[in-house]
Design a protein around this motif. Structure first.
Motif, PDB file in Angstrom:
ATOM      1  N   VAL A  85       0.819  -1.212   0.000  1.00  0.00           N
ATOM      2  CA  VAL A  85       0.000   0.000   0.000  1.00  0.00           C
ATOM      3  C   VAL A  85       0.853   1.263   0.000  1.00  0.00           C
ATOM      4  O   VAL A  85       0.558   2.211  -0.724  1.00  0.00           O
ATOM      5  N   TYR A  86       1.928   1.274   0.790  1.00  0.00           N
ATOM      6  CA  TYR A  86       2.703   2.515   0.947  1.00  0.00           C
ATOM      7  C   TYR A  86       4.023   2.509   0.200  1.00  0.00           C
ATOM      8  O   TYR A  86       4.780   3.476   0.267  1.00  0.00           O
ATOM      9  N   LYS A  87       4.322   1.380  -0.469  1.00  0.00           N
ATOM     10  CA  LYS A  87       5.532   1.264  -1.294  1.00  0.00           C
ATOM     11  C   LYS A  87       6.824   1.289  -0.501  1.00  0.00           C
ATOM     12  O   LYS A  87       7.902   1.436  -1.067  1.00  0.00           O
ATOM     13  N   TYR A  88       6.753   1.207   0.813  1.00  0.00           N
ATOM     14  CA  TYR A  88       7.967   0.918   1.574  1.00  0.00           C
ATOM     15  C   TYR A  88       7.596  -0.073   2.663  1.00  0.00           C
ATOM     16  O   TYR A  88       6.475  -0.085   3.163  1.00  0.00           O
ATOM     17  N   GLY A  89       8.567  -0.892   3.015  1.00  0.00           N
ATOM     18  CA  GLY A  89       8.303  -2.030   3.891  1.00  0.00           C
ATOM     19  C   GLY A  89       9.290  -3.085   3.456  1.00  0.00           C
ATOM     20  O   GLY A  89       9.534  -3.244   2.271  1.00  0.00           O
TER      21      GLY A  89
ATOM     22  N   VAL B 285       6.851   5.413   8.982  1.00  0.00           N
ATOM     23  CA  VAL B 285       7.585   6.555   8.433  1.00  0.00           C
ATOM     24  C   VAL B 285       8.736   5.949   7.642  1.00  0.00           C
ATOM     25  O   VAL B 285       9.372   4.996   8.114  1.00  0.00           O
ATOM     26  N   ASN B 286       9.013   6.484   6.461  1.00  0.00           N
ATOM     27  CA  ASN B 286      10.061   5.903   5.614  1.00  0.00           C
ATOM     28  C   ASN B 286      11.432   6.434   6.011  1.00  0.00           C
ATOM     29  O   ASN B 286      12.043   7.221   5.306  1.00  0.00           O
ATOM     30  N   VAL B 287      11.924   5.971   7.173  1.00  0.00           N
ATOM     31  CA  VAL B 287      13.256   6.398   7.611  1.00  0.00           C
ATOM     32  C   VAL B 287      14.264   5.304   7.262  1.00  0.00           C
ATOM     33  O   VAL B 287      13.895   4.186   6.930  1.00  0.00           O
TER      34      VAL B 287
HETATM   35  C1  LIG Z   1      11.772   5.436   1.099  1.00  0.00           C
HETATM   36  O1  LIG Z   1      13.101   5.804   1.355  1.00  0.00           O
HETATM   37  C2  LIG Z   1      14.059   5.232   0.455  1.00  0.00           C
HETATM   38  C3  LIG Z   1      15.438   5.622   0.931  1.00  0.00           C
HETATM   39  O2  LIG Z   1      15.523   6.964   1.225  1.00  0.00           O
HETATM   40  C4  LIG Z   1      13.754   5.692  -0.968  1.00  0.00           C
HETATM   41  O3  LIG Z   1      14.677   5.112  -1.872  1.00  0.00           O
HETATM   42  C5  LIG Z   1      12.335   5.301  -1.325  1.00  0.00           C
HETATM   43  O4  LIG Z   1      12.021   5.820  -2.622  1.00  0.00           O
HETATM   44  C6  LIG Z   1      11.351   5.830  -0.303  1.00  0.00           C
HETATM   45  N1  LIG Z   1      10.044   5.310  -0.611  1.00  0.00           N
HETATM   46  C7  LIG Z   1       8.931   6.031  -0.585  1.00  0.00           C
HETATM   47  C8  LIG Z   1       7.688   5.359  -1.007  1.00  0.00           C
HETATM   48  O5  LIG Z   1       8.923   7.171  -0.209  1.00  0.00           O
END
Ligand SMILES: *[C@@H]1O[C@H](CO)[C@@H](O)[C@H](O)[C@H]1NC(C)=O
Length: 490
Positions: free
Chosen positions: A41-45, A397-399
């Protein structure tokens, strides 16, 4: 008791467990479900190797992703809601399966009591584990199974559920092979025509739908049950995650998940075996359990959760025994037995649900607050055994994060050890390699307290920010009694 009342009792218990069970059990609860759904859903994980090799079906995480997406569309997707809502969903599914168990075992009060007080089911029924879903669906399939004397005419419904179970969890075949053989034997129709007219068409339809969904989700043609079997049986990857002696389920796993309820179950077995002709269904159930425990005992890697789907079988046998016993027993006797079962289960439910291994979940809240405050300058380094905490599903949070991985030895490299082993073998060397003193250091380091003396070097540049109690009895030398969070001093 009315069905609705029974359902509401179970629903209340299962929903309560969402909030009362506050401890960490196994990594898969987060890494094979929430993390994958969060990624969808959020594209990070973080996707573990199971998802790059394609050995898991996307269907269970898609259900959670669907829930996340709805919450996202209505703007309710705060981290807390994302953490609790999948557990509430599983709690509702588990309550439905509890109701099915009640009907299947003959609408007896003892059936409600045994299931409602079971410490292990209380501990797992609201977790987002594939085994929890497997146990609920197994119970539903068992209640649809055409048991002799139950007047269930339609005998294809259970095949649909079992087929679905197989595509999301291929190991369920171990429980269902004996049951399906039994089904073919007791069936009035000819076995061959049952196979051709029911098993094959239902199995193929479910398989086709699941292959379509998985291939779309993975972006390539994939039969996940086949990949799963390939890795677990032929390549024996499971053994990488620990090997237990053959008798582990008999000596440890099975007695532990039953707890005090082992006693009524044991007595019920004696009664069933003595009066075999009166208990045809119980005999089939015991046979299924013996077969399942035997097969699982042969597999090198053993875990408590693998035999979770045996619980409904156990409680079917023991609740029927208890209800026929209680008809003859004195009222005081019934109350004493009920009290012993209740308190015997309440102890492990409380300790394991609220005390043991809670630090790695508690730590996620302050980490989330740190990440929300300054996402661009946050970099978490988890120096713990791999997957000791949840990750993005709880941070939301995408940290930047870094943890020690534990990839199995895919290429059969001689003397292979994983990253976590490398680290624990020599923490200083590992840190110098990846975090040289003049390079960029992580903003926060998360460790178990017993590691502190071994990473003193790097910690001279950090200050202790938080400390959380984790457990009184660490289960390995790499786990400590407390979880510590260190923050870089500028
Ligand atoms: C999350 O963070 C990474 C590393 O900074 C980045 O490559 C990625 O595009 C980010 N993803 C989103 C969905 O923001």
């Amino acid at each position: 008791m009315k069905n609705l009342d029974v359902f509401l009792i179970f629903l209340a218990i299962r929903i309560a467990s969402v909030f009362l069970v506050q401890t960490y059990f196994v990594p898969d609860e987060y890494w094979q479900s929430l993390e994958v759904a969060h990624n969808l859903v959020y594209k990070y994980g973080y996707l573990t190797w199971e998802w790059s090799k394609g050995i898991r079906s996307y269907i269970p995480p898609l259900i959670i992703a669907f829930l996340y997406k709805i919450l996202n569309l209505v703007g309710l997707d705060t981290a807390e809601v994302l953490i609790f809502s999948p557990r509430i969903l599983q709690a509702v599914i588990s309550s439905f399966s509890d109701l099915h168990f009640y009907k299947w075992s003959g609408t007896k009060k003892w059936a409600v009591f045994c299931l409602a007080t079971s410490w292990f089911w209380f501990y797992t029924a609201s977790r987002t584990l594939i085994n929890t879903l497997e146990c609920s669906l197994t119970t539903i399939a068992l209640s649809l199974f055409p048991w002799p004397g139950k007047n269930i005419e339609d005998n294809s419904k259970f095949i649909w559920v079992a087929a679905f179970l197989f595509v999301i969890r291929p190991t369920c075949a171990i429980v269902w092979i004996p049951l399906c053989i039994c089904h073919l034997l007791i069936n009035k129709e000819d076995s061959f025509s049952v196979i051709i007219q029911r098993y094959v068409p239902i199995g193929l339809s479910v398989l086709c739908v699941s292959i379509t969904i998985d291939s779309l989700a993975y972006g390539r043609f994939l039969i996940t049950p086949y990949e799963f079997l390939k890795f677990n049986l032929f390549q024996d990857i499971g053994a990488f995650y620990g090997v237990q002696p053959w008798h582990w389920y008999l000596s440890t796993g099975f007695p532990a998940i039953l707890g005090i309820q082992f006693l009524p179950f044991f007595m019920a077995c004696l009664v069933v075996l003595k009066n075999r002709s009166n208990h045809p269904n119980e005999l089939v159930i015991l046979g299924t359990m013996v077969f399942t425990l035997a097969v699982y005992s042969v597999l090198p890697h053993k875990e408590f959760r693998f035999i979770l789907p045996l619980l409904p079988l156990v409680f079917y046998v023991s609740s029927r025994f208890l209800s026929s016993w209680s008809r003859k027993a004195s009222t005081a006797g019934v109350w004493v037995v009920a009290a012993v079962i209740f308190f015997g289960n309440a102890m492990p439910a409380w300790y394991l649900g609220m005390v043991h291994q809670r630090g790695t979940l508690d730590v996620m809240k302050p980490l989330r607050e740190i990440a929300q405050k300054d996402p661009n300058n946050t970099h978490f380094l988890f120096l713990m055994p791999c997957h000791s905490t949840p990750l993005y599903s709880h941070l939301h949070v995408n940290v930047t994060t870094r943890f020690l991985t534990c990839l199995p030895n895919f290429n059969n490299v001689e003397g292979y050890i994983d990253e976590a082993d490398h680290f624990y073998f020599s923490p200083i060397k590992w840190l110098r390699q990846y975090y040289p003193p003049n390079g960029v250091l992580p903003s926060h380091i998360i460790i178990f307290d017993n590691l502190e003396p071994f990473v003193k070097d790097i910690l001279t540049r950090y200050k202790l920010l938080h400390q959380f109690f984790h457990t009184d009895v660490p289960l390995s030398s790499r786990i400590g009694k407390n979880v510590l969070v260190f923050e870089k001093v500028l």
